[in-house]
Enzyme design. Structure first.
Site, mmCIF file in Angstrom:
data_model
loop_
_atom_site.group_PDB
_atom_site.id
_atom_site.type_symbol
_atom_site.label_atom_id
_atom_site.label_comp_id
_atom_site.label_asym_id
_atom_site.label_seq_id
_atom_site.Cartn_x
_atom_site.Cartn_y
_atom_site.Cartn_z
ATOM 1 C CG ASP A 213 0.001 -0.118 2.531
ATOM 2 O OD1 ASP A 213 0.244 -1.259 2.956
ATOM 3 O OD2 ASP A 213 0.471 0.903 3.045
ATOM 4 C CG ASP A 215 1.393 4.933 5.725
ATOM 5 O OD1 ASP A 215 0.801 4.046 6.359
ATOM 6 O OD2 ASP A 215 1.867 5.936 6.271
HETATM 7 N N1 LIG Z 1 1.170 1.361 5.789
HETATM 8 C C1 LIG Z 1 1.697 0.521 6.660
HETATM 9 N N2 LIG Z 1 2.109 0.978 7.883
HETATM 10 C C2 LIG Z 1 2.664 0.110 8.765
HETATM 11 N N3 LIG Z 1 2.805 -1.198 8.552
HETATM 12 C C3 LIG Z 1 2.404 -1.678 7.374
HETATM 13 N N4 LIG Z 1 2.433 -2.917 6.878
HETATM 14 C C4 LIG Z 1 1.911 -2.874 5.630
HETATM 15 N N5 LIG Z 1 1.530 -1.620 5.310
HETATM 16 C C5 LIG Z 1 1.830 -0.851 6.388
#
Ligand SMILES: Nc1ncnc2[nH]cnc12
Ligand SMILES: CSC[C@H]1O[C@H](OP(=O)(O)O)[C@H](O)[C@@H]1O
Length: 291
Positions: A213, A215
């Site tokens: 992703d 974030d």
């Molecule tokens: N955006 C994110 N923040 C923290 N841990 C994660 N693991 C996978 N995506 C994450």
């Protein structure tokens, strides 16, 4: 039957088993630091013995702050592990590291707040060097292993900063933007703690970070959700396993030299001839070559 293995694999979110393992056996281990996240799965990957551990447990019941990191690393050390390959889900903090890409971080920034990330204390003082927190030679082996895997349109990025946060809630947008301004490439909640303990245990450590992703900083992408992470993880778990399998074959054929393997040589300040029997027993597996 002995279950010693030179290579340990720690699977994170979405990687709860290695499908290609053969001749598998479950091993339960108790350590001076308590029980491990789950039973270890001992088995062979193309003939090479390895130990697999699901970091959050196979049913994913442990928060990042609840993972018994010390027990996990101690147990791997006690089973003879010299190399740890970690696989982890991460959010991307940079546009060019796209979901389903693989990042091989070489640095960390610590934003954890509630973990014990050392085996030392209680009578034994040591300060390991951690300027290069990831084993460079193991990282190179993993990078060349990844070259042999067809990732389609996705890429492998060698190097970059993994920002390790406490969680379990994801970051605020202000935090995410701050971490981007610090130059961090990916964000996760587990790997720094493991890397520190692995260094103290003189085990070479490197991680395969699977981008799931963006974030919550990216204006054109929805903010991270667990659903989004799991969907993407299912898509690249097979790639991750192939990279691991290739890396294991390369390590077995030509075990890389690692500075991690002698990390304690110049790090222990305490006169070990003076430590209590209790302290000695507690760290026996880690200190044995110095006692
Ligand atoms: N955006 C994110 N923040 C923290 N841990 C994660 N693991 C996978 N995506 C994450
Ligand atoms: C599943 S969402 C967040 C969770 O995923 C990552 O875990 P791991 O590093 O074990 O793959 C991240 O660090 C969080 O723990």
């Amino acid at each position: 039957m002995t279950f010693n293995a030179q290579i340990g694999i720690i699977g994170g979110s979405g990687l709860y088993k290695m499908s290609a393992l053969s001749d598998i056996q479950e091993i339960n281990i108790d350590t001076p630091f308590g029980k491990t996240s789950d039973a270890f799965i001992y088995g062979k990957l193309s003939g090479t013995p390895v130990l697999f551990l699901a970091r959050h447990g196979r049913s994913h019941h442990l928060l990042p702050s609840e993972v018994p990191y010390r027990a996990n690393i101690y147990a791997l050390k006690s089973l003879g592990v010299e190399y740890i390959i970690s696989a982890s889900a991460v959010g991307s903090l940079q546009e060019y590291a796209r979901p389903l890409d693989i990042v091989l971080p070489d640095q960390f920034i610590d934003r954890t707040t509630s973990r014990t990330s050392t085996f030392f204390g209680e009578g034994i003082v040591a300060h390991v060097a951690f300027g290069e927190p990831i084993c460079k030679s193991l990282l190179s082996v993993i990078a060349s292993a990844a070259e042999g895997v067809d990732l389609g349109r996705n890429k492998v990025h060698k190097g970059g900063i993994y920002l390790c946060m406490e969680g379990p809630a994801f970051s605020t947008k202000a935090e995410s933007l701050l971490y981007r301004s610090w130059g961090a490439k990916v964000i996760g909640m587990t790997n720094l703690t493991e890397a520190k303990l692995a260094r103290e245990a003189e085990i070479a450590y490197a991680t395969i970070a699977l981008v799931t992703d963006y974030d919550c900083w990216h204006d054109d992408h929805e903010s991270v959700t667990v659903d989004m992470i799991i969907q993407n993880l299912h898509k690249n778990a097979l790639n991750a396993q192939q990279v691991i399998q290739n890396a294991v074959a390369k390590i077995a054929a030509n075990p890389p030299k690692s500075e991690a393997h002698t990390a304690l040589k110049t790090s222990i300040l305490t006169d070990l001839s003076q430590i209590s029997g209790v302290s000695r027993d507690r760290l026996k597996v880690i200190l044995q070559k110095y006692l």
